[in-house]
Structure formats: C-alpha cells, structure tokens
Design a protein around this motif. Structure first.
Motif, PDB file in Angstrom:
ATOM      1  N   GLY A   1      14.484  -3.333  71.191  1.00 20.52           N
ATOM      2  CA  GLY A   1      13.102  -2.923  70.969  1.00 20.52           C
ATOM      3  C   GLY A   1      12.645  -1.800  71.878  1.00 20.52           C
ATOM      4  O   GLY A   1      11.650  -1.140  71.602  1.00 20.52           O
ATOM      5  N   GLN A   2      13.360  -1.573  72.957  1.00 18.46           N
ATOM      6  CA  GLN A   2      12.959  -0.546  73.916  1.00 18.46           C
ATOM      7  C   GLN A   2      13.782   0.736  73.775  1.00 18.46           C
ATOM      8  O   GLN A   2      13.618   1.663  74.545  1.00 18.46           O
ATOM      9  CB  GLN A   2      13.124  -1.071  75.344  1.00 18.46           C
ATOM     10  N   THR A   3      14.685   0.769  72.812  1.00 17.93           N
ATOM     11  CA  THR A   3      15.548   1.933  72.628  1.00 17.93           C
ATOM     12  C   THR A   3      15.373   2.492  71.222  1.00 17.93           C
ATOM     13  O   THR A   3      14.589   1.968  70.429  1.00 17.93           O
ATOM     14  CB  THR A   3      17.030   1.560  72.836  1.00 17.93           C
ATOM     15  N   ARG A   4      16.142   3.522  70.909  1.00 13.48           N
ATOM     16  CA  ARG A   4      16.078   4.123  69.574  1.00 13.48           C
ATOM     17  C   ARG A   4      16.964   3.387  68.571  1.00 13.48           C
ATOM     18  O   ARG A   4      16.961   3.697  67.386  1.00 13.48           O
ATOM     19  CB  ARG A   4      16.483   5.603  69.654  1.00 13.48           C
TER      20      ARG A   4
ATOM     21  N   SER B   1      16.001  -7.820  73.488  1.00 14.06           N
ATOM     22  CA  SER B   1      14.809  -7.142  74.007  1.00 14.06           C
ATOM     23  C   SER B   1      15.094  -5.667  74.270  1.00 14.06           C
ATOM     24  O   SER B   1      14.217  -4.824  74.144  1.00 14.06           O
ATOM     25  CB  SER B   1      14.307  -7.824  75.272  1.00 14.06           C
ATOM     26  N   LEU B   2      16.345  -5.353  74.598  1.00 13.55           N
ATOM     27  CA  LEU B   2      16.730  -3.972  74.848  1.00 13.55           C
ATOM     28  C   LEU B   2      16.663  -3.140  73.566  1.00 13.55           C
ATOM     29  O   LEU B   2      16.301  -1.968  73.604  1.00 13.55           O
ATOM     30  CB  LEU B   2      18.137  -3.925  75.449  1.00 13.55           C
TER      31      LEU B   2
ATOM     32  N   VAL C   1      15.954   3.868  77.687  1.00 14.34           N
ATOM     33  CA  VAL C   1      15.005   2.771  77.516  1.00 14.34           C
ATOM     34  C   VAL C   1      13.604   3.351  77.638  1.00 14.34           C
ATOM     35  O   VAL C   1      13.275   4.023  78.617  1.00 14.34           O
ATOM     36  CB  VAL C   1      15.228   1.672  78.584  1.00 14.34           C
ATOM     37  N   TYR C   2      12.783   3.099  76.629  1.00 15.21           N
ATOM     38  CA  TYR C   2      11.406   3.582  76.622  1.00 15.21           C
ATOM     39  C   TYR C   2      10.488   2.457  77.079  1.00 15.21           C
ATOM     40  O   TYR C   2      10.557   1.346  76.565  1.00 15.21           O
ATOM     41  CB  TYR C   2      11.010   4.039  75.216  1.00 15.21           C
ATOM     42  N   THR C   3       9.665   2.750  78.058  1.00 12.77           N
ATOM     43  CA  THR C   3       8.732   1.743  78.546  1.00 12.77           C
ATOM     44  C   THR C   3       7.311   2.226  78.347  1.00 12.77           C
ATOM     45  O   THR C   3       7.053   3.432  78.281  1.00 12.77           O
ATOM     46  CB  THR C   3       8.952   1.450  80.043  1.00 12.77           C
ATOM     47  N   LYS C   4       6.393   1.287  78.270  1.00 14.89           N
ATOM     48  CA  LYS C   4       4.984   1.603  78.098  1.00 14.89           C
ATOM     49  C   LYS C   4       4.275   1.292  79.398  1.00 14.89           C
ATOM     50  O   LYS C   4       4.413   0.198  79.946  1.00 14.89           O
ATOM     51  CB  LYS C   4       4.398   0.773  76.959  1.00 14.89           C
TER      52      LYS C   4
END
Length: 133
Positions: A32-35, A29-30, A54-57
């Motif tokens: 999908g949230q990173t580059r 899951s990490l 970590v990019y969050t929406k």
C-alpha cells in the motif's frame, strides 16, 4: 526480434515459499505504500534487488493546510467587505458619511493585518519543512 525478447521476459516459472503471518502483514502493508499493485510485483522487485520506494504521508501537514484554508476563506470574506466599503465610500458625495466609512475600512484593514500575522508563522513552518535542501 521483439518476439524473442518478449518470450524471454514472460513470467513462466512459479516459485513458492512460506512466510510467517508477521512477515506477510509487513509485506502487505508495504504494498500500500509503494507503486506495486500486488504481492508478486513487490516480491519480484525485492528478489531483483531493485530499489523499492516507500511513499509516506505526513500528518503534520494536514493540520497546517486546514488552518491555511480557514484563514484564506476568512481573508477572502474580509476582502469582500473591504471592497463593499470602498465602493460605498466612492459613491458618497458628502463628507459626513465618509468619515464613518473610513473608520469601518480602517477596522477591516486591522482585521486583515491580524489574519496575516497568523499566516506568516505557518508559511515559515512550511518553508522550513518543505524547502530544505
């Protein structure tokens, strides 16, 4: 020289380990949230102690943006109506029809003011949330 540097950077050593299902799910899951595009890139960054961003929406912004889009459409339609009334008002030569059109224009302007009263709190919320220092 470049060839020697590139050979030092080649990924030639294969390192294997085992992790639990829970840890694998967390790392997956990490990704999908990173580059990082795959598990290897992520693990190399973690092993090298590189910072992992970590990019969050933010889901709360989606609701606000939907409301702003609807209000923008409505204001655009009201503006079009006001332009039509103004055009018609300017084309009239006599006084009797102008009074009715002025009342209609006044009602349209009131609609715009009501919509603006809805927009201002939303803009204030966005400003507080996104323009923090």
């Amino acid at each position: 020289m470049q060839k020697a540097t590139k050979q030092k950077e080649l990924l030639v050593h294969d390192v294997k380990t085992r992790i639990s299902e829970k840890e694998f799910a967390r790392l997956s899951s990490l990704i999908g949230q990173t580059r990082y595009r795959n598990m290897s890139e992520l693990l190399r960054a973690l092993l090298a102690k590189e910072p992992v961003t970590v990019y969050t929406k933010d889901g709360s912004l989606a609701v606000v943006m939907e409301e702003l889009v609807l209000l923008r459409r409505e204001l655009s339609a009201i503006g079009n109506n006001l332009n039509q009334v103004t055009r018609h008002l300017n084309s009239l030569k006599g006084q009797p029809g102008k009074a009715a059109l002025l009342l209609q224009a006044d009602a349209t302007i009131s609609q715009v003011q009501r919509q603006l009263e809805k927009i201002y709190p939303l803009i204030s919320q966005l400003a507080l949330k996104w323009l923090q220092k």
